[in-house]
Design an enzyme around this catalytic site. Structure first.
Site, PDB file in Angstrom:
ATOM      1  N   GLU A 126       2.135   1.619  -3.298  1.00 14.27           N
ATOM      2  CA  GLU A 126       1.168   2.035  -4.367  1.00 14.27           C
ATOM      3  C   GLU A 126       0.596   3.627  -4.120  1.00 14.27           C
ATOM      4  O   GLU A 126       0.707   4.399  -5.167  1.00 14.27           O
ATOM      5  CB  GLU A 126      -0.293   1.355  -3.839  1.00 14.27           C
ATOM      6  CG  GLU A 126      -1.376   1.641  -4.799  1.00 14.27           C
ATOM      7  CD  GLU A 126      -2.811   0.935  -4.528  1.00 14.27           C
ATOM      8  OE1 GLU A 126      -2.771   0.081  -3.487  1.00 14.27           O
ATOM      9  OE2 GLU A 126      -3.628   1.369  -4.828  1.00 14.27           O
ATOM     10  N   CYS A 180     -10.472  -1.287  14.511  1.00 11.34           N
ATOM     11  CA  CYS A 180     -10.717  -2.497  14.853  1.00 11.34           C
ATOM     12  C   CYS A 180     -10.667  -3.098  16.259  1.00 11.34           C
ATOM     13  O   CYS A 180     -11.601  -4.034  16.549  1.00 11.34           O
ATOM     14  CB  CYS A 180      -9.596  -3.628  14.080  1.00 11.34           C
ATOM     15  SG  CYS A 180      -9.412  -3.010  12.490  1.00 11.34           S
ATOM     16  N   GLU A 214     -16.491 -10.529   3.668  1.00 10.25           N
ATOM     17  CA  GLU A 214     -15.021 -10.367   2.722  1.00 10.25           C
ATOM     18  C   GLU A 214     -14.504 -11.680   2.590  1.00 10.25           C
ATOM     19  O   GLU A 214     -14.368 -11.898   1.244  1.00 10.25           O
ATOM     20  CB  GLU A 214     -14.248  -9.772   3.540  1.00 10.25           C
ATOM     21  CG  GLU A 214     -12.990  -9.251   2.778  1.00 10.25           C
ATOM     22  CD  GLU A 214     -11.800  -8.665   3.638  1.00 10.25           C
ATOM     23  OE1 GLU A 214     -11.586  -9.244   4.816  1.00 10.25           O
ATOM     24  OE2 GLU A 214     -11.303  -7.674   3.006  1.00 10.25           O
ATOM     25  N   GLU A 264       0.777  -1.180  -0.031  1.00 12.23           N
ATOM     26  CA  GLU A 264       0.007  -0.028  -0.003  1.00 12.23           C
ATOM     27  C   GLU A 264       1.010   1.183   0.027  1.00 12.23           C
ATOM     28  O   GLU A 264       0.469   2.285  -0.625  1.00 12.23           O
ATOM     29  CB  GLU A 264      -0.865  -0.200   1.295  1.00 12.23           C
ATOM     30  CG  GLU A 264      -2.202   0.955   1.095  1.00 12.23           C
ATOM     31  CD  GLU A 264      -3.085   0.671   2.310  1.00 12.23           C
ATOM     32  OE1 GLU A 264      -3.985  -0.308   2.061  1.00 12.23           O
ATOM     33  OE2 GLU A 264      -3.359   1.221   3.166  1.00 12.23           O
ATOM     34  N   GLU A 319     -14.467 -13.118  -5.482  1.00 10.44           N
ATOM     35  CA  GLU A 319     -13.180 -12.949  -6.079  1.00 10.44           C
ATOM     36  C   GLU A 319     -12.170 -13.323  -5.144  1.00 10.44           C
ATOM     37  O   GLU A 319     -10.952 -13.290  -5.735  1.00 10.44           O
ATOM     38  CB  GLU A 319     -13.093 -11.496  -6.484  1.00 10.44           C
ATOM     39  CG  GLU A 319     -13.067 -10.316  -5.450  1.00 10.44           C
ATOM     40  CD  GLU A 319     -14.581 -10.088  -5.246  1.00 10.44           C
ATOM     41  OE1 GLU A 319     -15.432 -10.686  -5.162  1.00 10.44           O
ATOM     42  OE2 GLU A 319     -14.475  -8.646  -4.559  1.00 10.44           O
ATOM     43  N   SER A 332      -7.154   2.078  -2.178  1.00 12.83           N
ATOM     44  CA  SER A 332      -6.041   1.067  -2.626  1.00 12.83           C
ATOM     45  C   SER A 332      -6.523  -0.167  -3.175  1.00 12.83           C
ATOM     46  O   SER A 332      -7.365  -0.808  -2.677  1.00 12.83           O
ATOM     47  CB  SER A 332      -5.337   0.861  -1.388  1.00 12.83           C
ATOM     48  OG  SER A 332      -4.413  -0.077  -1.495  1.00 12.83           O
ATOM     49  N   CYS A 357      -8.401  -1.527   4.197  1.00 11.79           N
ATOM     50  CA  CYS A 357      -8.207  -2.737   5.091  1.00 11.79           C
ATOM     51  C   CYS A 357      -9.490  -3.337   5.621  1.00 11.79           C
ATOM     52  O   CYS A 357      -9.580  -4.374   6.280  1.00 11.79           O
ATOM     53  CB  CYS A 357      -7.211  -2.582   6.111  1.00 11.79           C
ATOM     54  SG  CYS A 357      -5.638  -2.000   5.785  1.00 11.79           S
ATOM     55  N   LYS A 402     -15.745  -9.237   8.107  1.00 10.73           N
ATOM     56  CA  LYS A 402     -14.785 -10.174   7.653  1.00 10.73           C
ATOM     57  C   LYS A 402     -15.091 -11.317   7.313  1.00 10.73           C
ATOM     58  O   LYS A 402     -14.547 -12.260   6.338  1.00 10.73           O
ATOM     59  CB  LYS A 402     -13.513 -10.365   8.717  1.00 10.73           C
ATOM     60  CG  LYS A 402     -12.663  -9.203   8.996  1.00 10.73           C
ATOM     61  CD  LYS A 402     -11.606  -9.033   7.992  1.00 10.73           C
ATOM     62  CE  LYS A 402     -10.895  -7.921   8.013  1.00 10.73           C
ATOM     63  NZ  LYS A 402     -10.036  -7.232   7.042  1.00 10.73           N
TER      64      LYS A 402
END
Lengths: 590, 185
Positions: free
Chosen positions: A281, A520, A366, A278, A371, A324, A304, A363
Site C-alpha cells: 500500500e 505493545c 476493536e 501495508e 464493521e 493505512s 495496527c 483490542k
C-alpha cells in the site's frame, strides 16, 4: 551534586533529585502509591512521608527536592506512625473486597498494608461511593476502590493526550472519572487501558472475558482457535514470577493447549501478512504520488494499534485518509481464520470461535467494531489481555513454570522475526522497511542485523531516512528517492508528529504510531507495573527472539507465500481488499 | 434560556443560545493564548448564560484545547459555578467558621423553609436559587449572606422575609408574577 544522608547511608545525588530518588539511590525503599517515576508525582497519597532533620513537618518524599547536607530519616517512629495512619485512612475509605477483587495478590495498597503490618484499622467512617462503570468493551471502573492517586489522570491526560479522566467534585465526594461523573462509554476514551496498567488498586481494570472463553471451550460444537500477539510472549512470564524480558513462547503454547484450544495460532502470522499488504500500500501510494501525479494522502500512517485509530477518529479526523486501510493483525487473523482456514478444515465460520490474547485493552473494542465481520460472522469473538491469560492458566491449575516448550500449530502459526518486532515501538516500521526495500531494490535492507537503529529505543519521536539505490525496473521511479520515516509511541507523541506534519515542518513518507509507551510490549493489558526498565527488558527480549529466527522478513513466510498463491492472488488484490482492509469514521472530540 | 419569546414589558428579547455560543466563541478566542484562561472564561460564560450549560462547556473545552473532563472538574470544584439554571436572584448563605458559630446554619434553614427548596435548588417560579458559601470576608458582621451582589450583615432568621421582599419588588425589575407565563396582550 548535593550529598545527603539517608538513615545511615551517605549518598551523592544530582541537583533536583527528590528525597524519594535519593533514598532509592541509597538502596532504601520508601513506599509510594501515587508516584509514577517520570510521569507523575503529585504528593497525593502521603504514604512516602519522610523526616528531614530541622524541618517542622514530615515531607512528601516524591516531591521534596534534596538540599546539601540534608539528613533524611525514612524509618523513624514518627515516619512509621504517619505512614501507617495514611494507609489506614486510605483503607478506611477503600470500598473494596480483597478476597474477590481481581487485583487480589496484585494490589499495591494490599501489599503496602501487608508490608506495614497493618492488622486492624483504627478509623471507621463512610466508604467511597461505589459506582461500577462497565459501559465500554475494554475497561471496568469501580469508583469505590479508587484511592484518588490520580496516576490514571496523568497517564490519560499527559502521556496519551486524551484526558478522559479528571478529578470531579470535591472533598470526600471526589471521584476520578469522566466529565461530571459520567461513564467512559459516554465520553472520548480511546480504550488504551493505560489507566488500568498504572492503577495501584482495582479501581480500573480490563473487562474480564475469561468466562466467555471457558464457555466456548466447553461447547463441543465449536472449533476454538487462539491467536497470541507478538508482545505476549515477552511479558506473560511475569505473571508467573519470571523476570521481565523472559521469552516464554514455548510454555505459552503448551499452556494454551492444556487449556483446551483446538488450535494454537499466532497473530505473528497476520503481522507478516500485514507487512505484505501495508508495504504494498505504501509503495502504491508513492507510485500514485510520484509517477501518476495523482491525489494521494501521504505520509501514510500505520493502522495496527486500535487505540491510535480511536484517537485519530476523534482528534484528527482530517488525517484518516492517511491511515493505512489495512486491518490490524488481530482482525486480519480473525478474517483469515474464518474464511481461508475454515474452508481448509471444512468448517463453517459460525462454528469457529477465534480467541485473541493481546497486550491491549483497545483490542477488545476493536473486535466489537460493527464493521469487523467480513467473514460473515464476528471475525474475532473474544479478546483476552495478557493479564487475563495469566489468570486463566492459574484457574486451570497449570504449573506454567514446569511446562516443556511446544510449537504453534500449522498453518496459521508460521511467522518470521519481522512479525516478532511488531511488539515494540519502531518494530512495524523496521519490518515494513525490510520488505519494502527488498521489493524495490531486490536487495536486503542495508542495516546492521537488519535493524533500523534510529527508530529503536524509548525516545518519544524517532526519525530515519533511507535512500533507495539500485531500484529494480518496476520501481525505478523510486531510484535516488530518500524515504523519510517517523516513529511515535504514546499518543501525545503521535500528536507531535501529526502537528509537525500538518505545519509542513516534516516531509515524512511513512509514520508508525503505537498507542502505548514502548509499543505493545507496554500495552494496557500487560502485567503490572510497566516501568521504563521493564519496557527495555521486554524490547530486548523481542529483538533477541527476532535475531534468533531463520526467517526474519515477512515476505519469506512460507504460509504467507502460500496464501497469496492459493487464495489472495496479490497484495491489495480484490480478495485482500474485501477481507483484509477496512475504513475509519470521523467521531466527536468531546 | 434561549427562548425566542420577548417579555411583556417591551424590553429586547433574550439572545438565543446560538447567539450566546457565538459570543462565547469570541471570548474564548480572546483568552486562548493567555495562561490560566479556563476560570475567567467560565466566569464570563456563566455571566452570559446564567449558568453553564453542556453546550457552552464543550465549546470552552474545544476552544481552549482542554479536556472536557478537566473543564468539568474545575466547574465541579468551585461552588461558584453551576450547571443548572439559576433563579433570577441568587441567595448565598455563608457557612464559614465565623458565620457558622453565629447562627449561619439557622439562617440557612430559614431560607430553606421560606423558599421551600434545598441548597443547590431553584424555586419553581425561577425567582430564587439557594447556595452555601464559604466566607465573603465579612466575618466581623457574621452571619452574612449575599443576594446577588449585595452583602447583608448580621442576618437573623426573622429578617429574611424582609430581605427577600427587596428583591421581589425592586423598581424596574419584573415582579414574581410577570415572570410566570402570561400571554402578551
Amino acid at each position: 551534586m548535593p550529598t545527603v544522608t539517608v538513615n545511615t547511608t551517605e549518598v551523592r545525588v544530582p541537583e533536583g533529585t527528590t528525597v524519594l530518588q535519593a533514598a532509592r539511590a541509597a538502596g532504601i525503599n520508601i513506599p509510594t502509591l501515587c508516584n509514577l517515576e517520570g510521569v507523575h508525582a503529585p504528593g497525593a497519597c502521603r504514604v512516602c512521608l519522610a523526616e528531614v532533620e530541622g524541618a517542622r513537618t514530615l515531607v512528601a518524599s516524591c516531591v521534596a527536592p534534596v538540599q546539601e547536607g540534608m539528613k533524611i530519616k525514612t524509618n523513624s517512629k514518627r515516619v512509621r506512625d504517619a505512614r501507617r495512619t495514611a494507609v489506614e485512612l486510605l483503607l478506611s475509605e477503600h470500598n473494596g473486597d480483597c478476597q474477590t477483587c481481581v487485583r487480589n495478590d496484585d494490589c499495591e495498597l494490599q501489599a503496602l498494608a501487608q508490608d506495614l503490618g497493618i492488622r486492624s484499622i483504627r478509623y471507621e467512617g463512610e466508604r467511597g461511593h461505589k459506582h461500577i462503570d462497565c459501559s465500554t468493551p475494554a475497561l471496568v471502573r469501580d469508583s469505590g476502590k479508587c484511592i484518588l492517586c490520580r496516576r490514571c489522570v496523568s497517564v490519560c491526560g499527559e502521556v496519551q493526550g486524551v484526558g478522559a479522566l479528571f478529578p470531579q467534585d470535591r472533598g470526600f465526594a471526589t471521584v476520578v472519572g469522566p466529565a461530571f461523573c459520567s461513564d467512559l462509554g459516554d465520553v472520548v476514551c480511546v480504550q488504551c487501558g493505560q489507566c488500568s496498567a498504572v492503577c495501584p488498586v482495582g479501581a480500573i481494570t480490563e473487562r474480564d472475558d475469561i468466562e466467555k472463553v471457558w464457555d466456548a471451550l466447553n461447547d463441543p460444537t465449536k472449533h476454538v482457535v487462539v491467536q497470541t500477539a507478538p508482545a505476549i510472549r515477552a511479558a506473560l512470564g511475569e505473571c508467573f514470577d519470571y523476570e521481565p524480558g523472559t521469552v516464554v513462547t514455548g510454555k505459552m503454547v503448551a499452556a494454551l493447549r492444556q487449556l483446551g484450544f483446538d488450535a494454537v495460532f499466532d497473530t505473528n502470522f497476520t503481522a507478516d501478512l500485514t507487512i505484505m499488504e501495508e508495504g504494498t500500500e505504501l509503495l502504491t501510494r508513492l507510485k500514485t504520488a510520484l509517477v501518476d501525479k495523482g491525489q494521494v494522502a501521504l505520509p501514510m500512517f500505520t493502522s495496527c494499534s486500535p487505540g491510535w485509530i480511536n484517537f485519530a477518529e476523534c482528534f484528527y479526523p482530517e488525517i484518516l485518509p492517511n491511515i493505512s486501510t489495512c486491518k490490524s493483525p488481530q482482525q486480519m487473523f480473525g478474517t483469515v481464520a474464518k474464511t481461508w482456514y475454515a474452508k481448509r478444515i471444512g468448517k463453517k465460520p459460525e462454528d469457529i470461535v477465534v480467541v485473541s490474547v493481546m497486550p491491549c485493552t483497545a483490542k477488545k473494542f476493536e473486535a466489537e467494531r460493527p464493521e469487523m465481520n467480513d467473514s460473515g460472522v464476528r471475525d474475532v469473538d473474544i479478546v483476552l489481555t495478557t493479564r487475563e491469560l495469566g489468570r486463566m492458566i492459574k484457574q486451570a491449575g497449570v504449573d506454567f513454570r514446569s511446562l516443556a516448550d511446544e510449537k504453534m500449530d500449522d498453518p496459521l502459526g508460521a511467522s518470521t522475526g519481522a512479525a516478532d518486532i511488531f511488539a515494540n515501538t519502531g518494530g512495524v516500521m523496521e519490518a515494513a522497511l525490510r520488505t519494502a526495500y527488498e521489493i524495490v531494490t531486490g536487495r536486503e535492507l542495508p542495516f546492521d542485523k537488519l535493524h533500523v537503529a534510529p527508530v529503536q529505543g524509548l525516545e518519544g519521536v524517532k526519525e530515519a531516512s533511507v535512500t533507495i539505490t539500485g531500484a529494480v525496473p518496476a520501481w525505478s521511479f523510486l531510484e535516488g528517492v530518500t524515504m523519510n520515516v517517523a516513529v511515535a509511541h504514546g499518543l501525545s507523541n503521535a500528536r507531535k508528529v501529526i502537528e509537525k506534519t500538518k505545519a509542513g515542518e516534516a516531509n515524512y513518507h511513512f509514520v508508525e504510531i503505537m498507542t502505548c509507551p514502548g509499543g505493545c510490549i507496554g500495552g494496557g493489558g500487560q502485567p503490572r507495573l510497566t516501568t521504563d526498565e521493564v519496557r527495555k527488558a521486554r524490547i530486548a527480549a523481542i529483538y533477541r527472539e527476532d535475531e534468533g529466527r531463520e526467517l526474519r522478513k515477512s515476505h519469506d513466510n512460507p504460509v504467507v507465500k502460500a496464501i497469496y498463491e492459493e487464495w489472495l492472488g496479490t497484495p491489495l488484490g480484490h480478495t485482500s481488499h474485501e477481507l483484509l482492509h477496512t475504513h475509519y469514521k470521523r467521531r466527536s472530540r468531546v | 434560556m434561549g427562548s425566542e419569546k420577548g417579555c411583556c414589558c417591551g424590553c429586547a428579547p433574550e439572545p438565543s443560545e446560538e447567539d450566546l455560543l457565538k459570543r462565547l466563541d469570541e471570548v474564548v478566542a480572546e483568552y486562548r493564548a493567555k495562561p490560566g484562561a479556563l476560570i475567567p472564561v467560565l466566569q464570563i460564560a456563566q455571566g452570559m448564560f446564567g449558568y453553564l450549560p453542556e453546550s457552552a462547556l464543550k465549546r470552552v473545552a474545544l476552544g481552549l484545547g482542554k479536556a472536557y473532563s478537566e473543564v468539568a472538574g474545575v466547574v465541579g470544584f468551585y461552588s461558584y459555578f453551576t450547571t443548572v439554571p439559576r433563579g433570577k436572584h441568587l441567595v448565598r448563605v455563608c457557612l464559614g467558621t465565623a458565620c457558622y458559630v453565629r447562627g449561619g446554619k439557622a439562617v440557612l434553614d430559614a431560607f430553606k423553609a421560606k423558599l421551600g427548596i434545598d441548597v443547590g435548588q431553584t424555586t419553581p417560579d425561577r425567582m430564587y436559587s439557594l447556595e452555601v458559601a464559604r466566607c465573603f470576608g465579612a466575618c466581623g458582621l457574621a452571619p452574612a449572606i449575599m443576594v446577588d451582589d449585595d452583602v447583608h450583615h448580621r442576618v437573623k432568621p426573622g429578617r429574611i422575609s424582609q430581605i427577600l421582599a427587596q428583591y421581589s419588588e425592586t423598581k424596574g425589575e419584573q415582579s414574581w408574577q410577570a415572570e410566570s407565563p402570561t400571554p402578551t396582550p
